[in-house]
Design a protein around this motif. Structure first.
Motif, PDB file in Angstrom:
ATOM      1  N   CYS A  16     -10.511  50.593  46.774  1.00  0.00           N
ATOM      2  CA  CYS A  16     -11.618  51.281  46.120  1.00  0.00           C
ATOM      3  C   CYS A  16     -12.389  52.049  47.190  1.00  0.00           C
ATOM      4  CB  CYS A  16     -12.549  50.304  45.401  1.00  0.00           C
ATOM      5  SG  CYS A  16     -13.873  51.132  44.472  1.00  0.00           S
ATOM      6  N   GLY A  17     -12.552  53.362  47.012  1.00  0.00           N
ATOM      7  CA  GLY A  17     -13.271  54.165  47.984  1.00  0.00           C
ATOM      8  C   GLY A  17     -13.513  55.569  47.479  1.00  0.00           C
ATOM      9  N   SER A  18     -14.398  56.276  48.158  1.00  0.00           N
ATOM     10  CA  SER A  18     -14.718  57.650  47.771  1.00  0.00           C
ATOM     11  C   SER A  18     -13.607  58.598  48.204  1.00  0.00           C
ATOM     12  CB  SER A  18     -16.040  58.092  48.402  1.00  0.00           C
ATOM     13  OG  SER A  18     -17.126  57.403  47.835  1.00  0.00           O
ATOM     14  N   GLN A  74     -12.665  56.296  43.717  1.00  0.00           N
ATOM     15  CA  GLN A  74     -11.328  55.977  43.213  1.00  0.00           C
ATOM     16  C   GLN A  74     -11.005  54.501  43.402  1.00  0.00           C
ATOM     17  OE1 GLN A  74      -8.205  58.444  44.802  1.00  0.00           O
ATOM     18  NE2 GLN A  74      -6.589  57.276  43.806  1.00  0.00           N
ATOM     19  N   LEU A  75     -10.612  53.861  42.310  1.00  0.00           N
ATOM     20  CA  LEU A  75     -10.180  52.477  42.322  1.00  0.00           C
ATOM     21  C   LEU A  75      -8.771  52.420  41.764  1.00  0.00           C
ATOM     22  CD1 LEU A  75     -12.007  49.256  41.465  1.00  0.00           C
ATOM     23  CD2 LEU A  75     -10.123  49.879  39.966  1.00  0.00           C
ATOM     24  N   GLY A  76      -7.900  51.638  42.395  1.00  0.00           N
ATOM     25  CA  GLY A  76      -6.534  51.596  41.903  1.00  0.00           C
ATOM     26  C   GLY A  76      -5.766  50.389  42.394  1.00  0.00           C
ATOM     27  N   LEU A  93      -8.274  55.148  38.804  1.00  0.00           N
ATOM     28  CA  LEU A  93      -9.324  55.674  37.937  1.00  0.00           C
ATOM     29  C   LEU A  93     -10.539  56.002  38.774  1.00  0.00           C
ATOM     30  CD1 LEU A  93     -11.555  53.168  37.592  1.00  0.00           C
ATOM     31  CD2 LEU A  93      -9.784  52.281  36.094  1.00  0.00           C
ATOM     32  N   ASP A  94     -11.425  56.808  38.200  1.00  0.00           N
ATOM     33  CA  ASP A  94     -12.695  57.142  38.843  1.00  0.00           C
ATOM     34  C   ASP A  94     -13.744  56.159  38.344  1.00  0.00           C
ATOM     35  OD1 ASP A  94     -14.997  58.190  39.906  1.00  0.00           O
ATOM     36  OD2 ASP A  94     -14.952  60.053  38.757  1.00  0.00           O
ATOM     37  N   LEU A  95     -14.237  55.320  39.240  1.00  0.00           N
ATOM     38  CA  LEU A  95     -15.207  54.305  38.848  1.00  0.00           C
ATOM     39  C   LEU A  95     -16.497  54.937  38.335  1.00  0.00           C
ATOM     40  CD1 LEU A  95     -14.897  51.246  38.913  1.00  0.00           C
ATOM     41  CD2 LEU A  95     -16.196  51.207  41.037  1.00  0.00           C
ATOM     42  N   ARG A  96     -16.852  56.105  38.849  1.00  0.00           N
ATOM     43  CA  ARG A  96     -18.057  56.802  38.350  1.00  0.00           C
ATOM     44  C   ARG A  96     -17.881  57.185  36.881  1.00  0.00           C
ATOM     45  NH1 ARG A  96     -21.686  59.191  42.168  1.00  0.00           N
ATOM     46  NH2 ARG A  96     -21.067  58.848  44.334  1.00  0.00           N
ATOM     47  N   GLU A  97     -16.700  57.707  36.548  1.00  0.00           N
ATOM     48  CA  GLU A  97     -16.435  58.094  35.158  1.00  0.00           C
ATOM     49  C   GLU A  97     -16.383  56.861  34.268  1.00  0.00           C
ATOM     50  OE1 GLU A  97     -15.872  60.286  31.822  1.00  0.00           O
ATOM     51  OE2 GLU A  97     -16.352  61.070  33.822  1.00  0.00           O
ATOM     52  N   LEU A  98     -15.747  55.798  34.743  1.00  0.00           N
ATOM     53  CA  LEU A  98     -15.686  54.565  33.955  1.00  0.00           C
ATOM     54  C   LEU A  98     -17.092  54.032  33.694  1.00  0.00           C
ATOM     55  CD1 LEU A  98     -13.970  52.323  32.675  1.00  0.00           C
ATOM     56  CD2 LEU A  98     -13.935  51.196  34.914  1.00  0.00           C
TER      57      LEU A  98
END
Length: 385
Positions: free
Chosen positions: A104-106, A123-125, A308-313
């Motif tokens: 998980c990181g920018s 981004q987390l994956g 996925l984008d944690l901000r969007e989630l």
């Protein structure tokens, strides 16, 4: 010039949002760990050739570039963490068996992916290396569904596709690279008139199969229809068999099919998928098989995963009830330090009051106060401060 203005499509995360992002990050990475995925943290910057190896032109256009003043070489700010994790698996870990990694990181994008997107996704994956079977694809898709469930969003639909279908059809048709790119663009846009124009010189069976791809979306009946339309080519039939087996293994999940969904076409090598949930009109997570990336690093390894984008989630997750802090004033009373330490050990936030504070303590996040009553320290509601 306003010095506090940020670049376009770049935002700060203020306390409430930052707390939500951190809560999601911790809970989801803990879930990955419980599923056997080990955390890695690649660097924000790398030499450009390392960042873009095996990733294709799409990632090159997204990557911010700069010159390293130490070496004079061109560096890039990562636009996607997945190729970095593939590099770690290929060269640093160098394991023979299955490796499960998460992160998980920018990341930074030169341009936003759409008008509402940020240029700095979080981004987390999760990635699974070393297993070429459909079992690995099923595992990461189930982990993705679990991820959205833990976040409180749920999964309304998971679209499955297979880039091998289009690659096999394009290869049999003998398309030139520029023709393949134009055809790819029409399929992504589901532009049937444009597709018809491009397919004018393609032999009949292949033309019918390519033209049918944008119409092949829906439930399990899509695969039966595809078998009737597609040429009896071993590669094509194997791709359809993979999707059929995957659907069987994923019973209980809201699976559907979209055989023209080729996102990541230059990057992926097999099954691809997109997960939808909450009120989002766009996919919250994307993933698929990308065996060719490890090969580009000199060590070919089967690979599949999602990100996925944690901000969007986080925009799809209800705001949690804020946990306020306890305001405490150190007046030299006996037992004060022990009382504060005890509260913090119990997981409570304690804010020490400093003299001369302007504004209200509530806007600083406090909703209770630590007071000494009858020789005992007590926590009481904060009254109008």
């Amino acid at each position: 010039m306003l010095r506090w203005v940020l670049p376009e499509y770049i935002q700060d995360a203020l306390p409430a949002e930052a707390a939500k992002l951190e809560d999601l990050r911790r809970r989801l990475l803990d879930a990955f760990r419980l599923n056997g995925y080990q955390l890695v943290a690649p660097p924000l910057l790398e030499y450009l050739e390392s960042l873009l190896t095996g990733a294709g032109q799409d990632l090159n256009l997204k990557t911010l570039k700069l010159v390293d003043q130490l070496s004079g070489r061109t560096m890039g700010v990562r636009a996607d963490i997945t190729p970095q994790v593939a590099r770690i698996d290929a060269h640093l870990l160098n394991r023979k068996g299955v490796a499960r990694l998460c992160y998980c990181g920018s990341v930074a994008h030169a341009m936003p992916s759409c008008l509402t997107a940020t240029r700095e996704p979080l981004q987390l994956g999760a990635e699974l290396y070393g297993h070429a079977g459909i079992e690995a694809d099923a595992e990461v898709i189930r982990l993705l569904a679990e991820t959205l469930q833990i976040a409180g969003v749920g999964t309304s639909r998971i679209d499955l596709g297979h880039v091998g279908l289009f690659k096999a059809l394009a290869g049999k048709a003998g398309l030139l690279p520029q023709q393949e790119e134009a055809l790819f663009g029409c399929l992504q846009a589901k532009d049937l008139p444009g597709l018809q124009d491009l397919l004018g010189d393609i032999p009949g069976e292949l033309r019918a199969a390519l033209f049918a791809l944008p119409t092949l979306y829906g439930g399990a009946e899509v695969l039966a229809k595809a078998r009737q339309i597609m040429p009896a080519d071993p590669e094509i039939q194997m791709a359809l068999s993979d999707l059929e087996e995957l659907a069987t293994r994923l019973q209980g999940l809201p699976i559907s099919f979209d055989l023209a969904d080729l996102r990541g076409y230059h990057y992926h090598s097999g099954v691809v998928f997109a997960a939808y949930g909450g009120n989002s009109p766009v996919a919250l997570a994307l993933g698929g098989r990308y065996d060719s990336v490890g090969r580009a690093f000199g060590r070919g390894r089967p690979a599949t995963g999602f990100s996925l984008d944690l901000r969007e989630l986080a925009t799809q997750v209800a705001d949690p009830l804020p946990a306020g802090s306890i305001l405490a004033r150190d007046g030299g009373e006996q037992g004060f330090a022990e009382a504060v330490a005890g509260l913090r050990a119990a997981g409570e936030s304690v804010t020490i009051e400093l003299p001369g504070h302007e504004g209200t303590w509530r806007e600083a996040g406090c909703d209770r106060r630590l007071v000494l009553r009858g020789g005992a320290w007590q926590v009481e509601p904060l009254q109008g401060e």
